[in-house]
Design a protein around this motif. Structure first.
Motif, PDB file in Angstrom:
ATOM      1  N   VAL A  15      67.642  62.353  39.115  1.00 20.00           N
ATOM      2  CA  VAL A  15      67.916  63.583  37.352  1.00 20.00           C
ATOM      3  C   VAL A  15      69.321  64.755  37.930  1.00 20.00           C
ATOM      4  O   VAL A  15      68.848  64.963  39.172  1.00 20.00           O
ATOM      5  CB  VAL A  15      66.848  64.971  37.992  1.00 20.00           C
ATOM      6  N   ILE A  16      69.540  64.900  36.890  1.00 24.57           N
ATOM      7  CA  ILE A  16      70.724  66.076  36.848  1.00 24.57           C
ATOM      8  C   ILE A  16      70.000  67.466  35.669  1.00 24.57           C
ATOM      9  O   ILE A  16      70.031  66.948  35.109  1.00 24.57           O
ATOM     10  CB  ILE A  16      71.656  65.882  36.843  1.00 24.57           C
ATOM     11  N   GLY A  17      69.511  68.210  36.190  1.00 26.83           N
ATOM     12  CA  GLY A  17      68.682  68.746  35.362  1.00 26.83           C
ATOM     13  C   GLY A  17      68.969  70.724  36.441  1.00 26.83           C
ATOM     14  O   GLY A  17      69.485  70.988  37.265  1.00 26.83           O
ATOM     15  N   ASP A  18      67.948  71.195  35.378  1.00 31.44           N
ATOM     16  CA  ASP A  18      68.124  72.711  35.814  1.00 31.44           C
ATOM     17  C   ASP A  18      67.204  72.771  36.335  1.00 31.44           C
ATOM     18  O   ASP A  18      66.334  72.153  36.911  1.00 31.44           O
ATOM     19  CB  ASP A  18      67.900  73.434  34.241  1.00 31.44           C
ATOM     20  N   GLU A  19      66.844  74.089  36.857  1.00 35.60           N
ATOM     21  CA  GLU A  19      65.821  74.422  38.072  1.00 35.60           C
ATOM     22  C   GLU A  19      64.107  73.795  37.645  1.00 35.60           C
ATOM     23  O   GLU A  19      63.417  73.712  38.117  1.00 35.60           O
ATOM     24  CB  GLU A  19      66.312  75.428  38.516  1.00 35.60           C
ATOM     25  N   ASP A  20      63.877  73.997  36.688  1.00 31.34           N
ATOM     26  CA  ASP A  20      62.243  74.358  35.699  1.00 31.34           C
ATOM     27  C   ASP A  20      62.538  72.520  35.740  1.00 31.34           C
ATOM     28  O   ASP A  20      61.114  72.137  36.358  1.00 31.34           O
ATOM     29  CB  ASP A  20      62.215  75.009  35.023  1.00 31.34           C
ATOM     30  N   SER A  21      63.634  72.123  35.410  1.00 31.68           N
ATOM     31  CA  SER A  21      63.017  70.261  35.099  1.00 31.68           C
ATOM     32  C   SER A  21      62.744  69.573  36.010  1.00 31.68           C
ATOM     33  O   SER A  21      62.172  68.658  36.482  1.00 31.68           O
ATOM     34  CB  SER A  21      64.550  69.931  34.356  1.00 31.68           C
ATOM     35  N   ILE A  22      63.962  69.902  37.063  1.00 35.23           N
ATOM     36  CA  ILE A  22      63.915  69.040  38.807  1.00 35.23           C
ATOM     37  C   ILE A  22      62.633  69.914  39.210  1.00 35.23           C
ATOM     38  O   ILE A  22      62.023  68.837  40.351  1.00 35.23           O
ATOM     39  CB  ILE A  22      65.262  70.467  39.270  1.00 35.23           C
ATOM     40  N   THR A  23      62.322  70.480  39.241  1.00 36.66           N
ATOM     41  CA  THR A  23      61.254  71.466  40.074  1.00 36.66           C
ATOM     42  C   THR A  23      59.430  70.557  39.707  1.00 36.66           C
ATOM     43  O   THR A  23      59.147  69.971  40.510  1.00 36.66           O
ATOM     44  CB  THR A  23      60.896  72.906  39.866  1.00 36.66           C
ATOM     45  N   GLY A  24      59.423  70.040  38.344  1.00 33.28           N
ATOM     46  CA  GLY A  24      58.699  70.475  37.759  1.00 33.28           C
ATOM     47  C   GLY A  24      58.664  68.205  38.050  1.00 33.28           C
ATOM     48  O   GLY A  24      57.412  67.573  38.146  1.00 33.28           O
ATOM     49  N   LEU A  25      59.534  67.606  37.804  1.00 28.87           N
ATOM     50  CA  LEU A  25      60.057  65.829  38.695  1.00 28.87           C
ATOM     51  C   LEU A  25      59.867  66.181  40.491  1.00 28.87           C
ATOM     52  O   LEU A  25      59.148  65.331  40.589  1.00 28.87           O
ATOM     53  CB  LEU A  25      61.463  65.499  38.133  1.00 28.87           C
ATOM     54  N   LEU A  26      60.279  66.950  40.770  1.00 26.46           N
ATOM     55  CA  LEU A  26      59.598  66.753  42.415  1.00 26.46           C
ATOM     56  C   LEU A  26      58.029  67.188  42.199  1.00 26.46           C
ATOM     57  O   LEU A  26      58.112  66.215  43.650  1.00 26.46           O
ATOM     58  CB  LEU A  26      60.732  68.286  42.748  1.00 26.46           C
ATOM     59  N   LEU A  27      57.417  68.269  41.703  1.00 26.96           N
ATOM     60  CA  LEU A  27      56.498  68.238  42.236  1.00 26.96           C
ATOM     61  C   LEU A  27      55.673  67.011  41.142  1.00 26.96           C
ATOM     62  O   LEU A  27      54.710  66.489  42.206  1.00 26.96           O
ATOM     63  CB  LEU A  27      55.369  69.596  41.517  1.00 26.96           C
ATOM     64  N   ALA A  28      55.932  66.223  40.463  1.00 24.13           N
ATOM     65  CA  ALA A  28      55.598  65.222  40.401  1.00 24.13           C
ATOM     66  C   ALA A  28      55.707  64.214  41.095  1.00 24.13           C
ATOM     67  O   ALA A  28      55.085  62.727  41.127  1.00 24.13           O
ATOM     68  CB  ALA A  28      56.484  64.668  38.196  1.00 24.13           C
ATOM     69  N   GLY A  29      56.348  63.911  41.989  1.00 24.55           N
ATOM     70  CA  GLY A  29      57.060  62.519  43.060  1.00 24.55           C
ATOM     71  C   GLY A  29      58.585  61.578  43.462  1.00 24.55           C
ATOM     72  O   GLY A  29      57.953  61.095  44.068  1.00 24.55           O
ATOM     73  N   ILE A  30      59.262  62.127  42.162  1.00 26.40           N
ATOM     74  CA  ILE A  30      60.638  62.113  42.317  1.00 26.40           C
ATOM     75  C   ILE A  30      61.297  61.867  43.935  1.00 26.40           C
ATOM     76  O   ILE A  30      62.271  61.131  43.190  1.00 26.40           O
ATOM     77  CB  ILE A  30      61.007  62.176  41.006  1.00 26.40           C
ATOM     78  N   GLY A  31      61.364  62.918  44.197  1.00 21.33           N
ATOM     79  CA  GLY A  31      62.034  64.113  45.091  1.00 21.33           C
ATOM     80  C   GLY A  31      61.851  62.602  46.160  1.00 21.33           C
ATOM     81  O   GLY A  31      61.480  61.938  46.363  1.00 21.33           O
ATOM     82  N   HIS A  32      64.334  62.511  47.043  1.00 20.06           N
ATOM     83  CA  HIS A  32      64.224  61.356  47.556  1.00 20.06           C
ATOM     84  C   HIS A  32      65.354  61.045  48.661  1.00 20.06           C
ATOM     85  O   HIS A  32      66.629  61.988  47.979  1.00 20.06           O
ATOM     86  CB  HIS A  32      63.804  59.683  47.311  1.00 20.06           C
ATOM     87  N   ILE A  33      65.085  61.489  50.067  1.00 17.31           N
ATOM     88  CA  ILE A  33      66.504  61.960  50.412  1.00 17.31           C
ATOM     89  C   ILE A  33      67.107  60.220  51.327  1.00 17.31           C
ATOM     90  O   ILE A  33      65.527  59.800  52.028  1.00 17.31           O
ATOM     91  CB  ILE A  33      67.018  62.876  51.190  1.00 17.31           C
ATOM     92  N   ASN A  34      67.974  60.140  50.984  1.00 19.70           N
ATOM     93  CA  ASN A  34      68.073  58.505  52.005  1.00 19.70           C
ATOM     94  C   ASN A  34      68.559  58.323  53.128  1.00 19.70           C
ATOM     95  O   ASN A  34      68.491  59.726  54.280  1.00 19.70           O
ATOM     96  CB  ASN A  34      68.825  57.594  50.923  1.00 19.70           C
ATOM     97  N   GLU A  35      68.597  57.537  54.196  1.00 18.70           N
ATOM     98  CA  GLU A  35      69.399  57.435  55.246  1.00 18.70           C
ATOM     99  C   GLU A  35      70.611  58.227  55.691  1.00 18.70           C
ATOM    100  O   GLU A  35      71.004  58.703  56.389  1.00 18.70           O
ATOM    101  CB  GLU A  35      69.070  56.054  56.018  1.00 18.70           C
ATOM    102  N   GLN A  36      71.751  58.422  54.359  1.00 22.94           N
ATOM    103  CA  GLN A  36      72.510  59.471  54.730  1.00 22.94           C
ATOM    104  C   GLN A  36      73.080  60.952  54.255  1.00 22.94           C
ATOM    105  O   GLN A  36      73.509  61.303  53.713  1.00 22.94           O
ATOM    106  CB  GLN A  36      73.457  58.652  54.030  1.00 22.94           C
ATOM    107  N   GLN A  37      70.992  61.442  54.007  1.00 22.32           N
ATOM    108  CA  GLN A  37      70.528  62.478  53.695  1.00 22.32           C
ATOM    109  C   GLN A  37      71.143  62.705  52.100  1.00 22.32           C
ATOM    110  O   GLN A  37      71.022  64.178  52.179  1.00 22.32           O
ATOM    111  CB  GLN A  37      71.567  63.540  54.589  1.00 22.32           C
ATOM    112  N   LYS A  38      71.260  61.901  51.538  1.00 22.10           N
ATOM    113  CA  LYS A  38      71.514  61.899  49.752  1.00 22.10           C
ATOM    114  C   LYS A  38      70.467  62.373  48.850  1.00 22.10           C
ATOM    115  O   LYS A  38      69.712  61.316  49.072  1.00 22.10           O
ATOM    116  CB  LYS A  38      72.537  60.402  49.108  1.00 22.10           C
ATOM    117  N   LYS A  39      70.321  63.454  47.720  1.00 22.52           N
ATOM    118  CA  LYS A  39      69.450  63.417  47.626  1.00 22.52           C
ATOM    119  C   LYS A  39      69.754  62.311  46.207  1.00 22.52           C
ATOM    120  O   LYS A  39      70.735  61.960  45.342  1.00 22.52           O
ATOM    121  CB  LYS A  39      69.062  64.267  47.313  1.00 22.52           C
ATOM    122  N   ASN A  40      68.212  62.101  45.483  1.00 26.25           N
ATOM    123  CA  ASN A  40      68.286  62.307  43.856  1.00 26.25           C
ATOM    124  C   ASN A  40      67.953  62.342  42.574  1.00 26.25           C
ATOM    125  O   ASN A  40      67.994  62.262  41.043  1.00 26.25           O
ATOM    126  CB  ASN A  40      67.668  60.837  43.770  1.00 26.25           C
TER     127      ASN A  40
END
Length: 120
Positions: A15-40
């Motif tokens: 996701v590339i978005g504003d704070e409200d959109s990202i917050t909602g999607l993170l609360l829905a469970g889409i957040g991920h950080i891989n082994e190289q510490q890269k966020k989605n």
């Protein structure tokens, strides 16, 4: 066979978005950080430079674990030429509205391509 392997391991939404959109999607469970510490995801605010948005777009569209890339439409407008050039099936690109910026179908690059395909 090659096309099958190109999408079978894609299991993330980026996701590339504003704070409200990202917050909602993170609360829905889409957040991920891989082994190289890269966020989605990338939170975009008024101070975020266009080059940062373009770099995140390039990174997310080149990652082999991303199936869908969501981008707020008003942010896609900032990098419209890059968004319009993107033609790959995976990750699928979807422009979404935000709380302060309603969706405008006339600006959606994917919808424009579909309409052109059907001669509308």
């Amino acid at each position: 066979m090659a096309s099958h392997t190109s999408f079978k391991d894609r299991n993330l939404i980026a996701v590339i978005g504003d704070e409200d959109s990202i917050t909602g999607l993170l609360l829905a469970g889409i957040g991920h950080i891989n082994e190289q510490q890269k966020k989605n995801f990338l939170v975009v605010d008024s101070k975020t430079q266009v080059s940062t948005i373009e770099a995140a777009f390039q990174e997310f569209t080149e990652r082999k674990d991303v199936a869908i890339l969501l981008i707020n439409q008003h942010i896609a407008e900032k990098i419209r030429p890059t968004v319009d050039r993107y033609q790959q099936a995976f990750p699928t690109l979807l422009e979404i509205p935000s709380k302060d910026h309603p969706y405008d179908p006339a600006k959606d690059s994917v919808l424009k391509r579909v309409q052109k395909l059907f001669g509308e």
